[in-house]
Enzyme design. Structure first.
Site, mmCIF file in Angstrom:
data_model
loop_
_atom_site.group_PDB
_atom_site.id
_atom_site.type_symbol
_atom_site.label_atom_id
_atom_site.label_comp_id
_atom_site.label_asym_id
_atom_site.label_seq_id
_atom_site.Cartn_x
_atom_site.Cartn_y
_atom_site.Cartn_z
ATOM 1 N N GLU A 221 77.831 0.224 51.297
ATOM 2 C CA GLU A 221 78.471 -0.966 51.862
ATOM 3 C C GLU A 221 79.607 -1.469 50.979
ATOM 4 O OE1 GLU A 221 79.715 -4.859 52.428
ATOM 5 O OE2 GLU A 221 78.414 -4.404 50.729
ATOM 6 N N ASP B 78 73.167 0.305 48.552
ATOM 7 C CA ASP B 78 73.942 0.708 47.374
ATOM 8 C C ASP B 78 74.111 -0.414 46.370
ATOM 9 O OD1 ASP B 78 75.538 -0.559 49.360
ATOM 10 O OD2 ASP B 78 77.361 0.148 48.389
#
Length: 393
Positions: free
Chosen positions: A135, A78
């Site tokens: 994350e 991400d």
């Protein structure tokens, strides 16, 4: 192995830049995960997707007799909600979203490992490749664990890395015990009684005045209640109250938000209790109502000492003793690889990526992953996994 990653370096660099141009926030990595799945399919590696929304786990079985060993490697996918300010040609095309932490590089490194392992299976056991979503504070690691990551794919050990621009490229650090801190979110609501700031301030319970007292009192907790031998950070990062144009209006409420970072549960418990006690005392002394929402978002990232030593041995054998960085200390940043390390022993590795002393830090709108370390990171993870899965304890 060196020749393989050198041969594929240009292709991997272009892939990394493609990821960088198309960043996606946590649990929204649909295009990123689709690209990963397309590559895994081309490599003829079986995978399971939709673990933790967009998470993927690929399986690589060795061609030697199965010894029952199972090793996991993890990369995050991400990006961050930042407006990129870099001038390079591969800057983000998704305005307000950018890869400011290098997860584009981490994903590329694990794909490089997949490409190598697909062609080089002279090992026993099984290596799992974990492509994790979300994350950056959204709990992707926790989601994958809760959706059966380690029950569906049992692992003896799990390893992950993060590019670290604070270490020169070519250096690698692996710490024993705590590597990154627990990250907690603190939200304090002060409810007072508003009124006229000029005519009748004595009839109010001023939440701004109370918030000012909170800032001073709470920031003294670490210096006076936490042992100097332990580490903790408390930062109040936002205060919102009133209207700037209403210069003579005392508002009813104020909001004070911040973060707490600790390495060990005992200090984390101490911080939460001290914050709540301090807020309760100030509320009573000023006749206000103060509510504290203390949210434990991410646990500390704690390396298994034996696994950390195993990685250090691997670094020395594969890269030479000069590649091992022994100066890096634990960081009070957070990392939700911790959810995986809470379930399975393993280690989190800091991959040096610094170009020079003035390199842009992580989470900067000017940050860009150093593509020169892709072969280093790929060789490190591949070597660690192969050595670990072949190891006989």
């Amino acid at each position: 192995m060196d020749a393989f990653f050198a041969q594929h370096h240009d292709q991997l660099t272009q892939l990394r830049k493609e990821f960088h141009k198309n960043p996606e926030l946590g649990f929204e990595e649909f295009k990123t995960s689709q690209k990963v799945k397309e590559i895994l399919t081309e490599l003829d590696l079986p995978f399971v997707d939709n673990i933790g929304t967009t998470g993927i786990v690929a399986t690589v079985n060795g061609k030697q007799p199965d010894n029952g060993r199972r090793i996991g490697l993890r990369a995050d996918m991400d990006a961050l909600p930042l407006h990129e300010k870099s001038p390079h040609a591969h800057r983000s095309t998704n305005e307000g979203c950018m890869h400011a932490c290098g997860h584009d590089g981490h994903t590329t490194i694990l794909i490089a490992v997949a490409e190598y392992l697909a062609q080089h299976r002279d090992f026993s056991g099984t290596i799992y490749l974990i492509f994790q979503p979300a994350e950056e504070g959204r709990g992707g690691g926790d989601a994958m664990v809760k959706e059966g990551l380690f029950t569906r794919f049992p692992m003896d050990e799990v390893y992950g890395l993060h590019n670290w621009p604070y270490i020169p490229a070519g250096k690698i650090a692996v710490l024993d015990g705590p590597a990154m801190a627990a990250g907690d979110r603190l939200s304090i609501t002060v409810k007072g009684l508003g009124g006229h700031g000029g005519a009748t301030p004595h009839l109010t319970v001023d939440p701004i005045r109370i918030s000012a007292q909170l800032v001073t009192a709470l920031h003294s907790i670490v210096s006076r209640e936490v042992s100097a031998m332990d580490q903790a950070v408390l930062s109040l990062c936002a205060i919102q109250s009133g209207e700037l144009e209403a210069f003579n209006v005392i508002p009813d409420t104020a909001q004070v938000n911040g973060t707490v970072r600790t390495f060990i549960p005992e200090v984390q418990d101490l911080m939460e209790a001290a914050i709540k006690r301090t807020c309760a005392g100030i509320a009573q002394s000023f006749g206000a109502e103060i509510t504290v929402d203390y949210e434990r978002i991410i646990p500390a990232t704690v390396n298994d000492p034996a696994c950390a030593q195993f990685v250090r041995d691997t670094i020395i054998d594969e890269f030479g003793k000069q590649a091992l960085d022994l100066k890096t200390k634990p960081t009070l940043g957070g990392e939700d690889f911790s959810y995986m390390l809470n379930q399975v022993p393993g280690a989190y590795i800091f991959l040096g990526s610094g170009r020079h002393e003035h390199d842009h830090p992580l989470h900067s709108p000017h940050f860009d992953f150093n593509d020169a370390v892709i072969p280093i990171g790929a060789k490190l993870l591949a070597s660690t996994a192969i050595r670990a899965v072949n190891r006989q304890d």
